[in-house]
Design a protein around this motif. Structure first.
Motif, short mmCIF file in Angstrom:
data_model
loop_
_atom_site.label_atom_id
_atom_site.label_comp_id
_atom_site.label_asym_id
_atom_site.label_seq_id
_atom_site.Cartn_x
_atom_site.Cartn_y
_atom_site.Cartn_z
N GLY A 143 24.05 -16.76 -27.77
CA GLY A 143 23.63 -16.25 -28.94
C GLY A 143 22.96 -17.39 -29.76
N ALA A 144 21.93 -16.89 -30.76
CA ALA A 144 21.33 -17.73 -31.49
C ALA A 144 20.97 -16.71 -33.00
N VAL A 145 20.97 -17.58 -34.16
CA VAL A 145 20.81 -17.05 -35.18
C VAL A 145 19.64 -17.67 -35.88
N ALA A 146 18.74 -17.00 -36.64
CA ALA A 146 17.47 -17.72 -37.37
C ALA A 146 17.25 -17.13 -38.79
N GLY A 147 16.77 -18.12 -39.46
CA GLY A 147 16.68 -17.47 -40.94
C GLY A 147 15.53 -18.24 -41.64
N GLY A 148 14.79 -17.66 -42.38
CA GLY A 148 14.16 -18.29 -43.47
C GLY A 148 14.56 -19.29 -44.35
N ILE A 149 16.07 -18.67 -44.75
CA ILE A 149 16.73 -19.71 -45.43
C ILE A 149 18.01 -19.79 -44.72
N VAL A 150 18.57 -21.05 -44.67
CA VAL A 150 19.74 -21.08 -43.93
C VAL A 150 20.73 -21.91 -44.71
N SER A 151 21.81 -21.40 -45.28
CA SER A 151 22.65 -22.36 -46.20
C SER A 151 23.31 -23.27 -45.01
N GLU A 152 23.89 -24.32 -45.54
CA GLU A 152 24.92 -25.21 -44.95
C GLU A 152 26.20 -24.70 -44.59
N GLN A 153 26.67 -23.97 -45.10
CA GLN A 153 27.80 -22.94 -44.86
C GLN A 153 27.46 -22.09 -43.82
N ALA A 154 26.37 -21.36 -43.68
CA ALA A 154 26.09 -20.43 -42.76
C ALA A 154 25.69 -21.17 -41.28
N ARG A 155 25.14 -22.43 -41.54
CA ARG A 155 24.76 -23.28 -40.32
C ARG A 155 25.86 -23.85 -39.58
N ASP A 156 27.08 -24.34 -40.43
CA ASP A 156 28.18 -24.92 -39.86
C ASP A 156 29.00 -23.75 -39.29
N TYR A 157 29.06 -22.48 -39.87
CA TYR A 157 29.69 -21.48 -39.21
C TYR A 157 29.39 -21.05 -37.96
N ALA A 158 27.90 -20.94 -37.85
CA ALA A 158 27.11 -20.34 -36.63
C ALA A 158 27.52 -21.34 -35.73
N HIS A 159 27.31 -22.76 -35.75
CA HIS A 159 27.65 -23.72 -34.80
C HIS A 159 29.18 -23.67 -34.40
N LYS A 160 30.07 -23.39 -35.35
CA LYS A 160 31.49 -23.14 -34.99
C LYS A 160 31.59 -21.98 -34.07
N SER A 161 30.58 -21.06 -34.22
CA SER A 161 30.70 -19.75 -33.40
C SER A 161 30.08 -19.93 -32.16
N GLY A 162 29.65 -21.25 -31.85
CA GLY A 162 29.06 -21.23 -30.56
C GLY A 162 27.50 -21.05 -30.59
N PHE A 163 26.85 -20.62 -31.61
CA PHE A 163 25.59 -20.14 -31.52
C PHE A 163 24.57 -21.34 -31.97
#
Length: 224
Positions: free
Chosen positions: A180-200
Motif C-alpha cells: 500500500g501507498a498513500v499520496a497527497g498534494g498536502i501531507v502533514s507530518e502526523q499523517a506521514r508518520d502514521y502512514a509509515h507506522k502503518s506500513g505504507f
C-alpha cells in the motif's frame, strides 16, 4: 291576652325614592361603562392576537424562504467544493500516476502495469473497494490512495481497504503480495508518520514533482 300590633315599615318619602333611583341609575351607568370598556379591551386583545398571528405567519414564511435559500446556498457550496476536490484529486492523480511506476521501479519492484480508478466488485456487482492507482507485476500489486490533503483518517481507511483487497485477491486465487501507498498534494507530518507506522509508502509533492518520502531507518513496507 294582650295583642301586640306590629308597626308597618315607614314609608319612603319621594325624595328618598328619587335618590335611590338616581343611585341605581348611576350604578347601571357605571356597569354599562365597565362592560363597554371590557368589550373594547377584548376587541383590542383579539386585534392584537390577530396581528400577532399574522406576524407569526409572515415570520414563518420568511424563515421557510430563508431556509430554502440557505439550503440552496449550502448545496451550491458543497457542489463547488466537491467539484474542486474532484478536479484537484484528478490533477494529483495525473501528476502522480504516469511517473509513479518508475519511482517504485527504482526501488526494485519492476512494475509493468499501471491502472487508475480500479473497482473491485463481488458476484452481485456490489462495489467492495476502489483504488485510485494500482501498480502491478507478477509478484506484487501496489494500491495507492490519492488525496488532495492526506489525513490520518485517510490512512486508516486505506488500511481497511487493503484488508478488503487481500480478501478479494484470495477469492480470485491471486497469490501476489499486496502493498500500500498513500499520496497527497498536502501531507502533514502526523499523517506521514502514521502512514509509515502503518506500513505504507508515502508520496508527497516536492516543488514541481512528486517524491516517495524517506521512511524511518530500518522501515519495511507491510505486505497484505
Amino acid at each position: 291576652m294582650n295583642d301586640r300590633t306590629q308597626n308597618p315599615a315607614p314609608e319612603m318619602t319621594f325624595e328618598q325614592l328619587w335618590a335611590l333611583f338616581q343611585e341605581n341609575a348611576q350604578q347601571q351607568k357605571e356597569t354599562d361603562r365597565m362592560m363597554k370598556e371590557t368589550d373594547r379591551e377584548i376587541k383590542d386583545i383579539a386585534q392584537r392576537q390577530k396581528e400577532t398571528d399574522r406576524m407569526m405567519k409572515e415570520n414563518a414564511q420568511q424563515m421557510k424562504e430563508q431556509r430554502k435559500d440557505f439550503d440552496r446556498d449550502i448545496k451550491a457550496v458543497n457542489q463547488a467544493i466537491g467539484n474542486l476536490g474532484n478536479r484537484l484529486g484528478s490533477l494529483i492523480e495525473h501528476l502522480v500516476s504516469p511517473d509513479m511506476h518508475r519511482k517504485f521501479n527504482a526501488l526494485g519492484y519492476a512494475f509493468t502495469r499501471t491502472n487508475t480508478r480500479v473497482v473491485c466488485k463481488d458476484a452481485h456487482d456490489k462495489t467492495l473497494a476502489e483504488v485510485d492507482v494500482l501498480l502491478e507485476n507478477g509478484e506484487y500489486a501496489l494500491a495507492v490512495e490519492v488525496k488532495t490533503e492526506l489525513t490520518v483518517e485517510d490512512v486508516k481507511a486505506h488500511a481497511e481497504r487493503m484488508a478488503v483487497l487481500r480478501a478479494y485477491a484470495d477469492r480470485h486465487n491471486d497469490a501476489r503480495r499486496y502493498l500500500g501507498a498513500v499520496a497527497g498534494g498536502i501531507v502533514s507530518e502526523q499523517a506521514r508518520d502514521y502512514a509509515h507506522k502503518s506500513g505504507f509508502y508515502v508520496l508527497e509533492q516536492a516543488g514541481d514533482t512528486v517524491r516517495i518520502a524517506e521512511p524511518p531507518e530500518a522501515w519495511q513496507p507491510k505486505a497484505w
